[in-house]
Design an enzyme around this catalytic site. Structure first.
Site, PDB file in Angstrom:
ATOM      1  N   CYS A 148     -22.866  -7.548 -13.186  1.00 60.16           N
ATOM      2  CA  CYS A 148     -23.341  -7.425 -11.799  1.00 60.16           C
ATOM      3  C   CYS A 148     -22.209  -7.459 -10.761  1.00 60.16           C
ATOM      4  CB  CYS A 148     -24.398  -8.481 -11.511  1.00 60.16           C
ATOM      5  SG  CYS A 148     -23.997 -10.118 -12.122  1.00 60.16           S
ATOM      6  N   HIS A 241     -23.957 -10.519  -4.427  1.00 60.58           N
ATOM      7  CA  HIS A 241     -22.558 -10.843  -4.728  1.00 60.58           C
ATOM      8  C   HIS A 241     -21.661 -10.214  -3.657  1.00 60.58           C
ATOM      9  CE1 HIS A 241     -23.957 -12.507  -8.365  1.00 60.58           C
ATOM     10  NE2 HIS A 241     -23.512 -11.638  -9.255  1.00 60.58           N
TER      11      HIS A 241
HETATM   12  N1  LIG Z   1     -29.344 -12.495 -13.560  1.00 61.41           N
HETATM   13  C1  LIG Z   1     -28.531 -11.485 -13.222  1.00 61.41           C
HETATM   14  O1  LIG Z   1     -28.187 -11.266 -12.047  1.00 61.41           O
HETATM   15  C2  LIG Z   1     -28.002 -10.557 -14.265  1.00 61.41           C
HETATM   16  C3  LIG Z   1     -27.321  -9.420 -13.829  1.00 61.41           C
HETATM   17  C4  LIG Z   1     -26.842  -8.522 -14.775  1.00 61.41           C
HETATM   18  C5  LIG Z   1     -27.039  -8.768 -16.108  1.00 61.41           C
HETATM   19  N2  LIG Z   1     -27.683  -9.883 -16.527  1.00 61.41           N
HETATM   20  C6  LIG Z   1     -27.889 -10.055 -17.969  1.00 61.41           C
HETATM   21  O2  LIG Z   1     -29.272  -9.764 -18.238  1.00 61.41           O
HETATM   22  C7  LIG Z   1     -29.737 -10.569 -19.321  1.00 61.41           C
HETATM   23  C8  LIG Z   1     -30.925 -11.396 -18.865  1.00 61.41           C
HETATM   24  O3  LIG Z   1     -30.519 -12.273 -17.830  1.00 61.41           O
HETATM   25  P1  LIG Z   1     -31.579 -13.218 -17.092  1.00 61.41           P
HETATM   26  O4  LIG Z   1     -30.860 -13.797 -15.954  1.00 61.41           O
HETATM   27  O5  LIG Z   1     -32.850 -12.465 -16.855  1.00 61.41           O
HETATM   28  O6  LIG Z   1     -31.865 -14.318 -18.245  1.00 61.41           O
HETATM   29  P2  LIG Z   1     -33.151 -15.238 -18.473  1.00 61.41           P
HETATM   30  O7  LIG Z   1     -33.865 -15.460 -17.188  1.00 61.41           O
HETATM   31  O8  LIG Z   1     -32.680 -16.409 -19.236  1.00 61.41           O
HETATM   32  O9  LIG Z   1     -34.126 -14.340 -19.437  1.00 61.41           O
HETATM   33  C9  LIG Z   1     -33.826 -14.121 -20.794  1.00 61.41           C
HETATM   34  C10 LIG Z   1     -34.936 -13.329 -21.482  1.00 61.41           C
HETATM   35  O10 LIG Z   1     -34.598 -13.212 -22.873  1.00 61.41           O
HETATM   36  C11 LIG Z   1     -35.719 -13.609 -23.678  1.00 61.41           C
HETATM   37  N3  LIG Z   1     -35.276 -14.218 -24.948  1.00 61.41           N
HETATM   38  C12 LIG Z   1     -34.539 -15.339 -25.127  1.00 61.41           C
HETATM   39  N4  LIG Z   1     -34.386 -15.590 -26.456  1.00 61.41           N
HETATM   40  C13 LIG Z   1     -35.041 -14.597 -27.113  1.00 61.41           C
HETATM   41  C14 LIG Z   1     -35.282 -14.307 -28.490  1.00 61.41           C
HETATM   42  N5  LIG Z   1     -34.795 -15.084 -29.470  1.00 61.41           N
HETATM   43  N6  LIG Z   1     -36.009 -13.199 -28.791  1.00 61.41           N
HETATM   44  C15 LIG Z   1     -36.507 -12.401 -27.826  1.00 61.41           C
HETATM   45  N7  LIG Z   1     -36.338 -12.641 -26.491  1.00 61.41           N
HETATM   46  C16 LIG Z   1     -35.618 -13.723 -26.151  1.00 61.41           C
HETATM   47  C17 LIG Z   1     -36.434 -14.647 -22.836  1.00 61.41           C
HETATM   48  O11 LIG Z   1     -37.776 -14.770 -23.303  1.00 61.41           O
HETATM   49  P3  LIG Z   1     -38.598 -16.178 -23.203  1.00 61.41           P
HETATM   50  O12 LIG Z   1     -39.018 -16.337 -21.766  1.00 61.41           O
HETATM   51  O13 LIG Z   1     -39.755 -15.933 -24.114  1.00 61.41           O
HETATM   52  O14 LIG Z   1     -37.680 -17.262 -23.660  1.00 61.41           O
HETATM   53  C18 LIG Z   1     -36.323 -14.003 -21.450  1.00 61.41           C
HETATM   54  O15 LIG Z   1     -37.342 -13.035 -21.307  1.00 61.41           O
HETATM   55  C19 LIG Z   1     -28.550 -11.411 -19.784  1.00 61.41           C
HETATM   56  O16 LIG Z   1     -27.940 -10.767 -20.869  1.00 61.41           O
HETATM   57  C20 LIG Z   1     -27.659 -11.446 -18.548  1.00 61.41           C
HETATM   58  O17 LIG Z   1     -26.310 -11.655 -18.865  1.00 61.41           O
HETATM   59  C21 LIG Z   1     -28.194 -10.777 -15.632  1.00 61.41           C
END
Ligand SMILES: NC(=O)c1ccc[n+]([C@@H]2O[C@H](COP(=O)([O-])OP(=O)(O)OC[C@H]3O[C@@H](n4cnc5c(N)ncnc54)[C@H](OP(=O)(O)O)[C@@H]3O)[C@@H](O)[C@H]2O)c1
Length: 350
Positions: A148, A241
């Site tokens: 991001c 950001h």
């Molecule tokens: N936040 C940002 O600004 C941003 C920006 C760019 C990229 N990212 C990237 O995008 C991704 C998600 O980020 P986030 O902030 O949305 O994280 P998050 O809120 O922690 O969400 C993670 C997701 O992954 C699922 N998950 C976790 N363990 C799993 C498993 N064993 N099998 C299947 N699904 C599973 C979770 O499901 P449950 O709810 O069922 O646990 C949830 O839906 C990450 O790789 C992060 O680095 C984030």
């Protein structure tokens, strides 16, 4: 024309929720499947997700049953907001089974045969896809979008690289807490504070920028030939950001020429008409104290990079500030725009 069914992997998370909001009224795509971990599967979405958005949960997803992330979903496109601890393997399995995976996770971004796509800057990186499919024996494919912070930086420096060629880039980031997902950074660490360390972030900003602005080579990508140095900081801001950038150019340009370059930049014709494409990928704001996350981050649907305070630099050639929406342009919105381009190019049939 019938809409294309799509699925969201990691649908319950922070990025997954943004996907839901961005796709709810999409003119080409329709959310058909929601998938997450075993903790959520089998539950109705409204029970599985801890909804953290200020906009309400769309009616259309409330009663959908969340599935496991297995490649038997009824869709060809899978948007991934999966946690990086599991994204690598799950996304590969989906690509193997014929899904087009648009990923936000870090796992495959630097793979030599995976595009790190910003539609306005490097659409030709999609040329690697047949080789990716051939090398790996996949029926589908993986296409990633950048970290991001890297995407905000690349949107601002990319047009300058195309016109004047970058030599050196120095960036200091002020990154919102939403970038760390939910619950993210403990409140005691971030309230009234700045944390001058985000694990892995500086390396991503430096290497991803070179890949994004590099070119397709024989069997991989040749990184662009400029140096990037970054400092990454977490600040008590909810969304957006902000980055302070100083850079030097191989072909010298005045401040006015650089501003003109951003104002004229539109990206390739093929991208301009896509449903999620911003009218102007880089917007130069005239006020001396802007852009600011609280006041400016939602502008232009969160899809443009807002540049301000453009001036000469006594160490490099020039310096400026850039702001981008980390969960829209830095995540879900960027992935959706990537998928629109892939549909537009005919790689995915409508
Ligand atoms: N936040 C940002 O600004 C941003 C920006 C760019 C990229 N990212 C990237 O995008 C991704 C998600 O980020 P986030 O902030 O949305 O994280 P998050 O809120 O922690 O969400 C993670 C997701 O992954 C699922 N998950 C976790 N363990 C799993 C498993 N064993 N099998 C299947 N699904 C599973 C979770 O499901 P449950 O709810 O069922 O646990 C949830 O839906 C990450 O790789 C992060 O680095 C984030």
């Amino acid at each position: 024309m019938a809409k294309i069914p799509v699925g969201i992997l990691g649908a319950t998370g922070a990025v997954g929720q943004k996907f839901i909001l961005q796709l709810a009224d999409h003119p080409w795509f329709e959310i058909r499947e929601l998938a997450a971990s075993q903790r959520s599967s089998g539950k109705r979405y409204q029970e599985a997700a801890n909804w953290i958005q200020s906009r309400p949960m769309p009616e259309s997803v409330r009663d959908m049953v969340v599935k496991e992330c297995r490649p038997d979903l009824q869709c060809e496109i899978a948007f991934s907001g999966l946690d990086s601890s599991v994204a690598g393997e799950i996304e590969e399995t989906f690509a193997q089974e014929g899904f087009w995976v648009f990923s936000n996770a870090k796992n495959h971004r630097m793979d030599p045969d995976v595009p790190l796509l910003i539609t306005e800057l490097n659409p030709e990186h999609l040329e690697i896809i047949p080789r990716q499919q051939q090398n790996r024996g996949w029926k589908g494919a993986i296409i990633t979008n950048p970290n991001c912070s890297a995407i905000v930086l690349a949107l601002s420096i990319g047009p300058l690289h195309q016109s004047f060629e970058l030599e050196r880039v120095h960036v200091v980031t002020f990154q919102a807490i939403s970038g760390a997902g939910y619950p993210g950074v403990p409140s005691i660490d971030i309230l009234g504070n700045v944390v001058p360390f985000i694990p892995g972030e500086e390396d991503k900003i430096e290497t991803e920028s070179q890949k994004i602005l590099g070119r397709v080579a024989e069997n991989s990508f040749e990184p662009a030939d400029f140096i990037v140095s970054s400092h990454a900081n977490r600040v008590p801001v909810e969304e957006g950001h902000l980055e302070c950038v100083s850079l030097s150019l191989k072909r010298k340009a005045t401040v006015e020429e650089v501003i003109g370059c951003w104002e004229e930049f539109r990206g390739p014709k093929q991208v301009q008409g896509l449903p999620s494409a911003p009218a102007q990928p880089v917007v130069v704001v005239p006020e001396e104290n802007r852009p600011q996350p609280r006041r400016d981050v939602e502008k232009y649907d969160g899809m443009s990079a807002l540049v301000g305070r453009v001036r000469e630099c006594s160490l490099f050639d020039l310096k400026f500030v850039v702001l981008g929406h980390n969960t829209i342009r830095g995540a879900a919105g960027a992935s959706i725009l990537n998928a629109e381009l892939v549909v537009e190019t005919g790689l995915i049939k409508r």
